[in-house]
Write a protein that holds these residues in place. Structure first.
Motif, PDB file in Angstrom:
ATOM      1  N   LEU A   1       0.679  -1.461   1.719  1.00  0.00           N
ATOM      2  CA  LEU A   1       2.042  -1.977   1.737  1.00  0.00           C
ATOM      3  C   LEU A   1       2.721  -1.734   0.393  1.00  0.00           C
ATOM      4  O   LEU A   1       3.917  -1.434   0.336  1.00  0.00           O
ATOM      5  N   ALA A   2       1.959  -1.855  -0.680  1.00  0.00           N
ATOM      6  CA  ALA A   2       2.526  -1.645  -2.012  1.00  0.00           C
ATOM      7  C   ALA A   2       2.685  -0.157  -2.328  1.00  0.00           C
ATOM      8  O   ALA A   2       3.633   0.243  -3.007  1.00  0.00           O
ATOM      9  N   TYR A   3       1.763   0.657  -1.817  1.00  0.00           N
ATOM     10  CA  TYR A   3       1.798   2.096  -2.085  1.00  0.00           C
ATOM     11  C   TYR A   3       1.573   2.865  -0.769  1.00  0.00           C
ATOM     12  O   TYR A   3       0.453   3.314  -0.488  1.00  0.00           O
ATOM     13  N   PRO A   4       2.620   3.015   0.054  1.00  0.00           N
ATOM     14  CA  PRO A   4       2.489   3.679   1.364  1.00  0.00           C
ATOM     15  C   PRO A   4       1.913   5.087   1.283  1.00  0.00           C
ATOM     16  O   PRO A   4       1.254   5.544   2.213  1.00  0.00           O
ATOM     17  N   SER A   5       2.144   5.773   0.178  1.00  0.00           N
ATOM     18  CA  SER A   5       1.659   7.154   0.054  1.00  0.00           C
ATOM     19  C   SER A   5       0.130   7.227   0.014  1.00  0.00           C
ATOM     20  O   SER A   5      -0.457   8.294   0.225  1.00  0.00           O
TER      21      SER A   5
ATOM     22  N   ILE B   1      -7.237  -3.484   1.816  1.00  0.00           N
ATOM     23  CA  ILE B   1      -6.683  -2.139   1.913  1.00  0.00           C
ATOM     24  C   ILE B   1      -5.259  -2.177   2.459  1.00  0.00           C
ATOM     25  O   ILE B   1      -4.379  -1.438   2.002  1.00  0.00           O
ATOM     26  N   SER B   2      -4.994  -3.053   3.428  1.00  0.00           N
ATOM     27  CA  SER B   2      -3.657  -3.141   4.007  1.00  0.00           C
ATOM     28  C   SER B   2      -2.643  -3.595   2.969  1.00  0.00           C
ATOM     29  O   SER B   2      -1.517  -3.107   2.926  1.00  0.00           O
ATOM     30  N   ALA B   3      -3.032  -4.555   2.137  1.00  0.00           N
ATOM     31  CA  ALA B   3      -2.135  -5.017   1.073  1.00  0.00           C
ATOM     32  C   ALA B   3      -1.823  -3.884   0.107  1.00  0.00           C
ATOM     33  O   ALA B   3      -0.680  -3.729  -0.351  1.00  0.00           O
ATOM     34  N   LEU B   4      -2.825  -3.071  -0.184  1.00  0.00           N
ATOM     35  CA  LEU B   4      -2.626  -1.935  -1.082  1.00  0.00           C
ATOM     36  C   LEU B   4      -1.684  -0.908  -0.467  1.00  0.00           C
ATOM     37  O   LEU B   4      -0.816  -0.341  -1.142  1.00  0.00           O
TER      38      LEU B   4
END
Length: 206
Positions: free
Chosen positions: A67-71, A62-65
């Motif tokens: 980082l790629a999509y902060p929104s 989830i953290s990697a996701l």
């Protein structure tokens, strides 16, 4: 290293979740009565390894996701709150039934089999995955280092899991009889439901 307010909210929430009767706790209770607490520790070792894997995978993925999509953080926070409300409602409406085998017999199980049993029980539980994915990320402060926070949260989870499994395994006949009373389990479920609902409101409104 970690937001104190988040930690103070995290600790009672996950303790309430851990102590509530579920698949792993039922397994600990059953093995504690049939093969004893000492031998049940092998199962607990496997279960803790499984929980650590699920929690770590949930946080890292989830953290990697994020980082790629902060929104997505807001969406995840609202989904996590909604999921907790759903769990709280299910627990509150529960009739307090707990499936138990009344004809338990002595078993001779190898340590490796007990470890495997605990590990598989932890990782195949879809509710465990859903709960970690929904609830853990909101307790991570984006402005602070990820690894120290994740380490603290997962360590707390594992400590609570181990303590609760020991309590269930050590409870023996008294705890088994207690949990077979619908009213007692209903009270435990509603305490956990209230805690989940409170955290859900915090997630949604914060």
């Amino acid at each position: 290293m970690m937001d104190t307010n988040l930690l103070l909210l995290f600790i009672p929430t996950f303790f309430a979740v851990s102590i509530t009767p579920g698949l792993c706790m039922t397994l600990a209770l059953t093995l504690g009565m049939t093969i004893g607490v000492r031998r049940s520790l092998w199962m607990m070792l496997g279960e803790l390894a499984g929980v650590a894997l699920v929690a770590t995978s949930s946080l890292v993925g989830i953290s990697a996701l994020l980082l790629a999509y902060p929104s997505l953080f807001l969406a995840l926070k609202y989904l996590g709150g909604a999921y907790l409300i759903y769990l709280a409602i299910q627990l509150w409406l529960s009739r307090g039934k707990m499936a138990m085998n009344n004809d338990l017999k002595k078993m001779d199980i190898a340590p490796s089999a007990l470890i495997s049993q605990g590990f598989v029980t932890a990782i195949v539980n879809p509710k465990g995955w859903a709960f970690f994915i929904a609830l853990l990320p909101p307790f991570i402060n984006e402005s602070q280092a990820f690894i120290p926070q994740a380490t603290i949260l997962i360590s707390i989870i594992l400590c609570f899991e181990f303590i609760c499994m020991l309590l269930y395994a050590s409870g023996g006949k008294v705890l088994r009889n207690l949990l077979q009373e619908q009213g007692n389990v209903k009270i435990m479920n509603r305490i956990a439901a209230t805690m989940m609902f409170t955290v859900a409101l915090w997630l949604i409104l914060s």
